[in-house]
Design an enzyme around this catalytic site. Structure first.
Site, PDB file in Angstrom:
ATOM      1  N   ASP A   1       0.826  -1.054   0.072  1.00 18.08           N
ATOM      2  CA  ASP A   1      -0.022   0.101   0.120  1.00 18.08           C
ATOM      3  C   ASP A   1       0.971   1.345   0.056  1.00 18.08           C
ATOM      4  O   ASP A   1       0.325   2.413   0.170  1.00 18.08           O
ATOM      5  CB  ASP A   1      -1.073   0.051   1.173  1.00 18.08           C
ATOM      6  CG  ASP A   1      -0.077   0.008   2.371  1.00 18.08           C
ATOM      7  OD1 ASP A   1       1.103  -0.137   2.588  1.00 18.08           O
ATOM      8  OD2 ASP A   1      -1.222   0.270   3.506  1.00 18.08           O
TER       9      ASP A   1
ATOM     10  N   ASP B   1       5.862  -1.377   6.923  1.00 17.88           N
ATOM     11  CA  ASP B   1       5.129  -1.811   7.830  1.00 17.88           C
ATOM     12  C   ASP B   1       5.908  -2.966   8.594  1.00 17.88           C
ATOM     13  O   ASP B   1       6.890  -3.272   8.256  1.00 17.88           O
ATOM     14  CB  ASP B   1       3.664  -2.261   7.291  1.00 17.88           C
ATOM     15  CG  ASP B   1       4.109  -3.307   6.081  1.00 17.88           C
ATOM     16  OD1 ASP B   1       5.038  -3.958   5.952  1.00 17.88           O
ATOM     17  OD2 ASP B   1       3.107  -2.969   4.982  1.00 17.88           O
TER      18      ASP B   1
ATOM     19  N   ASP C   1      10.055   3.059  20.742  1.00 12.91           N
ATOM     20  CA  ASP C   1      10.042   4.688  21.033  1.00 12.91           C
ATOM     21  C   ASP C   1       9.077   4.863  22.073  1.00 12.91           C
ATOM     22  O   ASP C   1       7.905   4.554  21.764  1.00 12.91           O
ATOM     23  CB  ASP C   1      10.060   5.148  19.703  1.00 12.91           C
ATOM     24  CG  ASP C   1      10.916   6.565  19.616  1.00 12.91           C
ATOM     25  OD1 ASP C   1      10.734   7.377  20.484  1.00 12.91           O
ATOM     26  OD2 ASP C   1      11.580   6.415  18.785  1.00 12.91           O
TER      27      ASP C   1
ATOM     28  N   ASP D   1      11.504   9.561  23.624  1.00 14.66           N
ATOM     29  CA  ASP D   1      11.588  10.842  23.326  1.00 14.66           C
ATOM     30  C   ASP D   1      11.613  12.118  24.109  1.00 14.66           C
ATOM     31  O   ASP D   1      10.938  11.978  25.222  1.00 14.66           O
ATOM     32  CB  ASP D   1      10.387  10.711  22.367  1.00 14.66           C
ATOM     33  CG  ASP D   1      10.125  11.798  21.350  1.00 14.66           C
ATOM     34  OD1 ASP D   1      10.908  11.986  20.192  1.00 14.66           O
ATOM     35  OD2 ASP D   1       9.210  12.811  21.456  1.00 14.66           O
TER      36      ASP D   1
ATOM     37  N   GLU E   1      16.414  10.870  24.722  1.00 11.07           N
ATOM     38  CA  GLU E   1      16.832  11.728  23.796  1.00 11.07           C
ATOM     39  C   GLU E   1      16.775  12.962  24.590  1.00 11.07           C
ATOM     40  O   GLU E   1      15.839  13.509  25.461  1.00 11.07           O
ATOM     41  CB  GLU E   1      15.582  11.927  22.970  1.00 11.07           C
ATOM     42  CG  GLU E   1      15.951  13.302  21.631  1.00 11.07           C
ATOM     43  CD  GLU E   1      14.918  13.438  21.032  1.00 11.07           C
ATOM     44  OE1 GLU E   1      15.228  13.644  19.719  1.00 11.07           O
ATOM     45  OE2 GLU E   1      13.782  13.362  21.186  1.00 11.07           O
TER      46      GLU E   1
ATOM     47  N   HIS F   1      16.271   9.738  12.260  1.00  7.32           N
ATOM     48  CA  HIS F   1      15.108  10.322  11.452  1.00  7.32           C
ATOM     49  C   HIS F   1      15.050  11.636  11.364  1.00  7.32           C
ATOM     50  O   HIS F   1      14.131  12.283  10.731  1.00  7.32           O
ATOM     51  CB  HIS F   1      13.950   9.461  11.762  1.00  7.32           C
ATOM     52  CG  HIS F   1      13.466   9.935  13.321  1.00  7.32           C
ATOM     53  ND1 HIS F   1      14.331   9.502  14.509  1.00  7.32           N
ATOM     54  CD2 HIS F   1      12.582  10.565  13.762  1.00  7.32           C
ATOM     55  CE1 HIS F   1      13.646   9.972  15.460  1.00  7.32           C
ATOM     56  NE2 HIS F   1      12.746  10.647  15.088  1.00  7.32           N
ATOM     57  N   ASP F   2      15.557  12.375  12.407  1.00  9.06           N
ATOM     58  CA  ASP F   2      15.568  13.770  12.324  1.00  9.06           C
ATOM     59  C   ASP F   2      16.861  14.683  11.735  1.00  9.06           C
ATOM     60  O   ASP F   2      16.584  15.815  11.691  1.00  9.06           O
ATOM     61  CB  ASP F   2      15.339  14.279  13.838  1.00  9.06           C
ATOM     62  CG  ASP F   2      14.160  13.999  14.554  1.00  9.06           C
ATOM     63  OD1 ASP F   2      13.297  13.628  13.899  1.00  9.06           O
ATOM     64  OD2 ASP F   2      14.388  13.707  15.842  1.00  9.06           O
TER      65      ASP F   2
HETATM   66  O1  ISL Z   1      14.142  17.473  14.848  1.00 14.08           O
HETATM   67  C1  ISL Z   1      14.652  18.471  15.467  1.00 14.08           C
HETATM   68  C2  ISL Z   1      15.309  19.378  14.858  1.00 14.08           C
HETATM   69  O2  ISL Z   1      15.362  19.182  13.631  1.00 14.08           O
HETATM   70  C3  ISL Z   1      14.488  18.759  17.029  1.00 14.08           C
HETATM   71  O3  ISL Z   1      13.976  19.876  17.225  1.00 14.08           O
HETATM   72  C4  ISL Z   1      13.525  17.631  17.453  1.00 14.08           C
HETATM   73  O4  ISL Z   1      12.156  17.690  17.292  1.00 14.08           O
HETATM   74  C5  ISL Z   1      13.924  17.213  18.752  1.00 14.08           C
HETATM   75  O5  ISL Z   1      14.922  16.711  18.563  1.00 14.08           O
HETATM   76  C6  ISL Z   1      12.918  16.109  19.419  1.00 14.08           C
HETATM   77  O6  ISL Z   1      12.691  15.108  18.495  1.00 14.08           O
HETATM   78  C7  ISL Z   1      11.850  14.059  18.714  1.00 14.08           C
HETATM   79  O7  ISL Z   1      10.418  14.626  19.201  1.00 14.08           O
HETATM   80  C8  ISL Z   1       9.799  15.123  18.293  1.00 14.08           C
HETATM   81  C9  ISL Z   1       9.725  14.255  17.123  1.00 14.08           C
HETATM   82  O8  ISL Z   1       9.348  15.285  16.056  1.00 14.08           O
HETATM   83  C10 ISL Z   1      10.897  13.824  16.637  1.00 14.08           C
HETATM   84  O9  ISL Z   1      10.873  13.126  15.498  1.00 14.08           O
HETATM   85  C11 ISL Z   1      11.662  13.115  17.808  1.00 14.08           C
HETATM   86  O10 ISL Z   1      12.747  12.498  17.284  1.00 14.08           O
HETATM   87  C12 ISL Z   1       8.282  15.163  18.852  1.00 14.08           C
HETATM   88  O11 ISL Z   1       8.061  14.151  19.385  1.00 14.08           O
HETATM   89 CA    CA Z   2       2.211  -1.283   4.032  1.00 13.29          CA
END
Ligand code: ISL
Ligand code: CA
Length: 557
Positions: A26, A30, A99, A201, A256, A329-330
């Site tokens: 899709d 997943d 997470d 997080d 984090e 991922h950030d």
């Molecule tokens: O990604 C950032 C800078 O580009 C940070 O400000 C980020 O938002 C911060 O490190 C917190 O990140 C985590 O919590 C966020 C989420 O969007 C992020 O993906 C996660 O890693 C809120 O849950």
């Molecule tokens: Ca899928």
């Protein structure tokens, strides 16, 4: 119970499930997709996975906005799929951490729905609802959010609620013991299902200063941070999670953090404090940004980068534990970012990995890093990430030029890391049979994909396998001390790790040209063995090493 502290020997792989592998066609990654790749993970040599959120969520922030902590988002599969994945990973010797997003929920979580409607509901005190000021026209204080907007959102009832991220991510009130109990129950639920721990997080911002006072900061950037970053009760609350839940399982936690110094970090990770096992810090990713604000671009500076890494190494060794990473991922992709060049993709990627993962701490790699995946450059409306869109809006308001903002987005947007994992040369890089939810980087057709790299003995992927195998079980890398040499060099990063008279010397060339490097004092005329390098050429003499562009050596003495 006595915890085994298995994380000290773990090599982690982070999965961002939406972009990893689509099992049911899709266009969205997943759990069945992940199950189909467990053999790949095993073959890579990693022995632990950090899975970004898979819980029920309206996906305002791709799962970091949870509407039900105990169920799996149907897009990703079912709880049975999850259990099967966990069992199969465990059979393959791979641990799994989830997470844990505890600072906020989704506004579609039933606690928020009930609490926002009814002031008398017990859920009203789960969040920070406040009457506005100036006849309700202005919010309670002047704080701003991480996603470049105000920290408050107004409800139809006239009340405002605090949200340090998007308006669909209301902050939870951890001062309320009922909230802490809910959180502990959630942790217990997943641990009882067999998961091996949590990446927590933004855990360092869960405690807000009582009364939520106005910030004195003038710039609208993290205004209010002084009242919640390492806030007044944060250690108490984390200790409570540990004492009541985490310590009863053989699990691990990585928190984090937000804008933290190594000394502050120690308070979270000192074993005797019984809080977290390690933190993710961001200071080294600030090597190409200002004041921890990634959007303020600045040129990468090797001396500053080394200084940061060394400071963290020296503070943590002997006192606590750390984490090592180049991507998540950030963060944008590391290739071409940390002083390296896309002109030398193989040498640059492998040098960075070697430089990072021979340090003290638990290594984490992010999906696609091991095949050298790259950043993307899109038009503004092609980006998916909410942070990117908000940044552009506020940037325009603050009168930054479009050109600057787009440059910053190309370099720093979180979407750089969220393109589909590149598995092979077939359509959509083998990620899915249909068009995926977001971009596939076209360079999967140019050899940047798992299958092609598996078949090429000189690929980035095969180097990562070698590196992971060498690092795992190596006691010097795990427990050795750390000394940096030639700190003032803006070309070479050289450090040693030693334990019981055995030493590893890591020498990394951050320049695209040959460099003759004189070995530091004490390393001349020794029996040096090349444990690992990313070139066929090995030019190591009695007191001199020649490094090709972005070459790295691990010498064993
Ligand atoms: O990604 C950032 C800078 O580009 C940070 O400000 C980020 O938002 C911060 O490190 C917190 O990140 C985590 O919590 C966020 C989420 O969007 C992020 O993906 C996660 O890693 C809120 O849950
Ligand atoms: Ca899928």
């Amino acid at each position: 119970m006595e915890r085994s502290r298995w994380y000290k020997d773990a090599f982690f792989y982070q999965i961002y499930p939406r972009s990893f592998c689509d099992g049911n066609g899709d266009g969205i990654g997943d759990i069945r997709g992940i199950i189909s790749k467990i053999d790949y993970l095993k073959d890579l040599g990693i022995n632990a996975v950090w899975l970004s959120p898979v819980y029920k969520s309206p996906n305002d922030d791709n799962g970091y906005d949870i509407s039900d902590y105990r169920s799996i988002n149907p897009e990703f599969g079912t709880l049975d799929d999850f259990k099967e994945m966990l069992e199969k990973m465990h059979k393959s010797g791979i641990k799994l951490i989830m997470d844990f997003v505890g600072n906020h929920t989704s506004d579609e979580h039933e606690w928020f729905i009930k609490g926002s409607k009814d002031k008398d509901s017990k859920y009203h005190d789960y969040y920070f609802f406040k009457e506005g000021k100036k006849n309700g026209k202005k919010p309670h204080n002047n704080w701003t959010s991480f996603f470049a907007e105000g920290a408050w959102n107004k409800l139809e009832t006239g009340e405002y609620y605090l949200k340090l991220f998007s308006k669909k991510q209301p902050d939870l009130n951890w001062d309320n013991p009922l909230v802490r109990k809910e959180m502990k129950d959630i942790l217990r639920y997943w641990l009882d299902l067999g998961v091996d721990g949590f990446r927590c997080d933004v855990i360092t911002i869960i405690s807000k200063q009582e009364g939520l006072p106005n910030s004195k900061r003038i710039l609208p950037i993290l205004r209010g941070g002084e009242y919640y970053i390492n806030g007044p009760h944060v250690h108490e609350y984390i200790h409570e999670l540990n004492k009541d839940v985490l310590s009863k399982y053989d699990c691990m936690t990585v928190g984090e953090s937000v804008m933290i110094t190594p000394i502050e970090a120690l308070e979270y990770v000192k074993e005797e404090n019984e809080e977290l096992d390690m933190l993710f810090s961001f200071e080294h990713t600030d090597a190409d940004g200002w004041f921890h604000i990634k959007w303020f671009l600045r040129k990468f500076n090797l001396i500053r980068f080394k200084k940061t890494l060394t400071k963290w190494q020296n503070t943590l060794i002997g006192n606590g534990w750390g984490s090592l990473y180049l991507e998540n991922h950030d963060q944008p992709r590391c290739l071409g970012r940390f002083g390296t060049s896309e002109k030398y993709p193989y040498a640059s990627s492998t040098m960075l990995a070697t430089m990072m993962y021979f340090q003290f701490g638990t290594p984490f790699i992010y999906q696609g890093q091991e095949i050298g995946m790259r950043n993307i450059s899109l038009e503004l409306d092609e980006y998916e990430d909410i942070e990117t869109a908000n940044f552009y809006k506020i940037g325009r308001k603050l009168l930054f030029t479009k050109k600057y903002l787009m440059k910053a987005i190309h370099l720093k947007s979180r979407d750089n890391a969220r393109t589909m994992m590149q598995w092979d040369k077939t359509n959509n890089a083998g990620f899915s049979k249909v068009k995926p939810w977001f971009i596939v980087n076209k360079n999967y057709q140019d050899g940047i994909n798992v299958l092609d790299e598996e078949n090429d003995p000189d690929s980035i992927l095969n180097y990562y396998k070698k590196l992971i195998a060498l690092r795992k079980g190596n006691k010097i890398v795990r427990d050795g001390n750390y000394i940096e040499y030639n700190k003032q060099s803006n070309k070479i990063y050289c450090y040693s790790r030693s334990l019981n008279n055995k030493t590893l010397l890591i020498i990394a060339n951050f320049k695209g040209k040959d460099i003759n490097y004189k070995l530091p004092k004490g390393f001349n005329n020794k029996d040096l063995e090349v444990l690992l390098t990313n070139y066929k050429e090995q030019l190591v003499n009695k007191d001199m090493v020649t490094l090709k562009p972005y070459q790295v050596y691990v010498l064993s003495i």
